[in-house]
Design an enzyme around this catalytic site. Structure first.
Site, PDB file in Angstrom:
ATOM      1  N   CYS A   1       0.826  -1.210   0.000  1.00 58.23           N
ATOM      2  CA  CYS A   1       0.000   0.000   0.000  1.00 58.23           C
ATOM      3  C   CYS A   1       0.858   1.256   0.000  1.00 58.23           C
ATOM      4  CB  CYS A   1      -0.929   0.007   1.203  1.00 58.23           C
ATOM      5  SG  CYS A   1      -2.124  -1.319   1.121  1.00 58.23           S
ATOM      6  N   HIS A   2       1.746   1.363   0.954  1.00 59.31           N
ATOM      7  CA  HIS A   2       2.524   2.592   1.055  1.00 59.31           C
ATOM      8  C   HIS A   2       4.013   2.313   1.222  1.00 59.31           C
ATOM      9  CE1 HIS A   2      -1.626   3.438   2.374  1.00 59.31           C
ATOM     10  NE2 HIS A   2      -1.494   4.373   1.465  1.00 59.31           N
ATOM     11  N   GLY A   3       4.430   1.096   0.880  1.00 58.44           N
ATOM     12  CA  GLY A   3       5.850   0.811   0.780  1.00 58.44           C
ATOM     13  C   GLY A   3       6.605   0.588   2.084  1.00 58.44           C
TER      14      GLY A   3
END
Lengths: 190, 438
Positions: A154-156
Site C-alpha cells: 500500500c505505502h511501501g
C-alpha cells in the site's frame, strides 16, 4: 442593578443544584450510546486458535486467522534468523519489542520477539502498522522488500525477518500476538 | 431570508389567509424570485443550483437503493448485483447514485475554485465560506461511508486504511488511537458490524448536509452573492431579480451538467470506479494497489507524501501522524482563507500577481490528484512532497504576502460600469440593460 442580591438564597441554590443534576443525568445517558459501538462480549470472546506447524518446512510460511486478523507464521532459515539477530537496536525506527507477552518497554531484539527454544518460528499479527494493509511476503515469490521480511504494497513499508519496521511510513514493528507452544509442532494463539 | 424585503403580495383570499399564518410563500418569493442578483454573474455561478440538484438526486436515488440493499457482510455484495441485474431499472438508479457522487464532487470542486478565484470567502462572507468547508467535510464522510457499502475489495481496504488513520494517535497517547479504531469498527478488524453502522450513518448524513446547506443559503442571502468583479451591489442597475434572470441561467448550466451526468450513467457507469470493487471483500488479501475514488486523490497524495522522511527531514515513528495531520489540515486550512488573505480586493481579475498563483494552485491540486493515483514509490513520492509544500504555501505564504505587496489594477466604479464599459454615462431612460421594473 442593585447589589442586594449578591448573597445567594435558597432559590439560587435549588436552581443551580437542579440544573447540575439534569446536566449530569443527560451526560451520563451519552455513555450507553458511545459504548454500544465498542466490540461486544461475543467479539471479545473469540476463543484462541490452535495451529499445527508440522507441515511448514524451513523457509515456508502460513497465514492463520485470529480475531478476524491474519496471523503470519514463518519458519525462518538460518540466514534469516542470523540477519534478524545481527541488527543494532539503535538502527531500528521502533526500538520496542511489541510483544504482548513482555513489558511494553522491552527492546526489540529478535529474542524478545520469539520464544526461547523455538527461535526459528516468528509469529506476527500480519497487519501493517501504518494503515492496516496485509503485507506481502508470506507466499513464495512475493516481494519481501530490502530486508527480506515483509513488504506492504500500500505505502511501501518494509519489515525485516523479525517483523520489525525498517523503512517506510509505518510507525511500529509488526505486533507479536500472545501465543505459546502447546507441543513441539503446535501453537496456541490467544 | 433577510437583507432583502420580499415583494410578495398575495392576491387570492387563500394566499392572504395563508400569509397571515405561515408566510412561507413570502419567504420563498423574497429568497428565490425577486432576490437581487448581480447582473454580471457568469456560468461558474450556476454551480450552486447544480449542487442543490445533486444533493436532492443523491437522496432520492439513495432512498430507493436502500429499499433493495442489504447491509450485511454476507449479503451486501450480492445485493448490489441483485440491484444491477434484477431490480426493475435498478441498473439505472444505481448508476445515477454511484456516478452522482462523482458529479457531486466535480461540481463542488468547481464551486470552491470559483470562490477562491473571485474572493468569495472575504468579508462579509466568512461564515458562508466556513459553512461551505463544513459541507465539504460532511460530503467526504458521506461519500467515504457510501463507498464501503458495495463490500468489494476496494470498499473493504479503503475503510481499513482510512479508519486506521486514527491509530496514528497512538504515537501521542499509547492505546488511544487503537481504542478509537476498535470503537469505530465495533471489533478487532473491519467486519459486518462496521458495514452495518456505516450504512446507518450514510443514510443519516445527507439530511444533516441538507440542514447545513440551508444555513449556507441563509448566510448567502444575508451577505448577497459575490460576482466576477467582487464589487458590492451599489446601485439599482447593478442587480436583476433572481427570477427569471438567474434562474434561467442556472437552468442552462444545469442542463449542460445533466448531459455530462447522463453520458456517464448510460455509457461509462464504471469508468470512475475501480475494477477491484467487483471482487467481494476478502480480509486476507490486500489489493496490490489501493486507491480511493478520484475525488479523494489529492488528499490521499498528501497523506502518502509523509514517508519515513519528508524532503530529507527524517520523521521516524511520527511519519504516520504527520501524514494524517497534513491530510486533515489540507481541508481545514481552506476554512481560514478569509483571514489568511490580506488583500482588500476580492476578485483575482483585478489582482495581477495573485491571479498566477491561483492558476498554479489549481495545477498543484491536479498534480496531487495525479500523484495520488500512482504507487507511493520513487519519484512519485518526491513530487508528492514538493506539491504538498506548494499546497500549503498557497494558503500560508501566498495569500498573506501577495495581498500586502501587490498593486491591484484599477477597479471599475460599479458592476454596471464593468458591464457597460468603463466610465459610461448614466443609462439613458428606457435602456434595455436593466429591464426589470423597480
Amino acid at each position: 442593578m442593585t447589589t442586594d442580591a449578591v448573597e445567594p438564597n435558597r432559590r439560587d441554590f435549588l436552581v443551580v443544584a437542579g440544573n447540575a443534576f439534569a446536566a449530569v443525568g443527560a451526560a451520563s445517558l451519552l455513555w450507553p450510546f458511545i459504548q454500544q459501538m465498542n466490540p461486544d462480549a461475543s467479539a471479545k470472546a473469540l476463543s484462541s486458535v490452535e495451529i499445527d506447524l508440522s507441515p511448514v518446512k524451513e523457509g515456508q510460511a502460513i497465514t492463520a486467522m485470529w480475531r478476524g486478523k491474519p496471523i503470519f507464521i514463518r519458519n525462518r532459515t538460518k540466514a534469516e534468523i542470523e540477519s534478524a539477530i545481527n541488527v543494532d537496536i539503535k538502527d531500528l525506527p521502533d526500538g520496542l519489542a511489541r510483544n504482548d507477552a513482555l513489558p511494553v518497554d522491552d527492546p526489540a531484539t529478535d529474542a524478545n520477539r520469539t520464544i526461547k527454544g523455538h527461535e526459528n518460528w516468528i509469529v506476527l499479527i500480519g497487519i501493517c502498522t501504518h494503515l492496516g494493509c496485509i503485507p506481502k511476503g508470506q507466499a513464495m515469490g512475493d516481494e519481501r522488500g530490502e530486508y527480506g521480511g515483509w513488504f506492504c504494497p500500500c505505502h511501501g513499508s518494509q519489515y525485516d525477518t523479525s517483523g520489525r519496521i525498517r523503512k517506510g511510513p509505518a510507525p511500529r514493528n509488526l505486533e507479536v500476538p500472545p501465543f505459546e507452544f502447546v507441543s513441539d509442532t503446535k501453537i496456541k494463539v490467544g | 431570508m433577510s437583507g432583502h424585503a420580499s415583494g410578495y403580495e398575495p392576491t387570492s383570499r387563500w394566499g392572504k389567509w395563508w400569509d397571515e399564518r405561515l408566510p412561507i410563500f413570502r419567504l420563498m418569493h423574497g429568497s428565490f424570485v425577486d432576490f437581487p442578483t448581480p447582473r454580471n454573474l457568469n456560468y461558474l455561478w450556476t454551480f450552486g443550483g447544480i449542487l442543490t440538484f445533486c444533493l436532492v438526486a443523491q437522496i432520492v436515488t439513495g432512498v430507493v437503493l436502500a429499499m433493495h440493499y442489504q447491509p450485511s457482510d454476507t449479503a451486501a455484495f450480492n445485493s448490489i448485483e441483485h440491484i444491477r441485474r434484477d431490480v426493475n431499472y435498478g441498473w439505472m438508479i444505481r448508476n445515477m447514485h454511484a456516478v452522482g457522487a462523482s458529479m457531486f464532487f466535480f461540481a463542488v470542486y468547481v464551486h470552491i475554485f470559483r470562490g477562491l478565484y473571485y474572493g468569495s470567502y472575504k468579508a462579509p462572507r466568512e461564515v458562508l465560506w466556513i459553512l461551505g468547508v463544513i459541507i465539504l467535510l460532511v460530503m467526504m464522510a458521506t461519500a467515504f461511508m457510501g463507498y464501503t457499502l458495495p463490500w468489494g475489495q476496494m470498499s473493504f481496504w479503503g475503510v481499513t486504511v482510512i479508519t486506521n488513520l486514527f491509530s496514528a494517535l497512538d504515537t501521542i497517547i499509547n492505546g488511544l488511537g487503537t481504542a478509537i479504531v476498535e470503537w469505530l469498527w465495533g471489533g478487532y478488524s473491519v467486519s459486518g458490524v462496521t458495514l452495518n453502522r456505516f450504512f446507518s450513518l450514510h443514510y443519516l448524513l445527507p439530511f444533516v448536509l441538507a440542514g447545513i446547506v440551508g444555513l449556507h443559503i441563509w448566510a448567502l442571502h444575508v451577505a448577497g452573492q459575490n460576482n466576477p468583479t467582487g464589487l458590492d451591489l451599489k446601485e439599482p442597475t447593478d442587480s436583476v431579480p433572481m427570477h427569471p434572470y438567474a434562474t434561467s441561467k442556472d437552468a442552462v448550466g444545469l442542463f449542460a451538467f445533466l448531459i455530462l451526468y447522463a453520458w456517464f450513467i448510460f455509457f461509462l457507469p464504471d469508468y470512475l470506479g475501480h475494477a477491484d470493487n467487483y471482487i467481494e471483500a476478502d480480509p486476507l488479501v490486500t489489493p496490490p494497489h489501493i486507491v480511493p475514488e478520484w475525488y479523494f486523490l489529492p488528499f490521499y497524495a498528501i497523506l502518502r507524501a509523509f514517508t519515513s522522511s519528508f524532503l530529507g527531514i527524517p520523521l521516524g515513528q511520527y511519519a504516520k501522524l504527520c501524514g494524517v495531520v497534513a491530510m486533515f489540515s489540507a481541508v481545514l486550512i481552506i476554512a481560514f482563507a478569509p483571514w489568511l488573505d490580506t488583500s482588500r480586493v476580492r476578485s483575482a481579475k483585478y489582482r495581477p500577481i495573485f491571479k498566477w498563483f491561483f492558476w498554479f494552485f489549481l495545477f498543484t491540486c491536479l498534480a496531487l490528484g495525479y500523484l495520488g493515483s500512482k504507487p507511493a514509490e520513487g519519484v512519485y513520492v518526491t513530487w508528492a512532497q514538493i506539491f504538498t509544500v506548494c499546497y500549503f504555501l498557497y494558503f500560508l505564504v501566498v495569500m498573506p504576502v501577495v495581498g500586502l505587496i501587490e498593486t491591484p489594477s484599477k477597479l471599475p466604479r460599479s458592476i454596471t460600469d464593468a458591464v457597460l464599459g468603463k466610465g459610461s454615462a448614466p443609462l439613458p431612460k428606457g435602456a434595455a440593460a436593466a429591464p426589470e421594473v423597480r
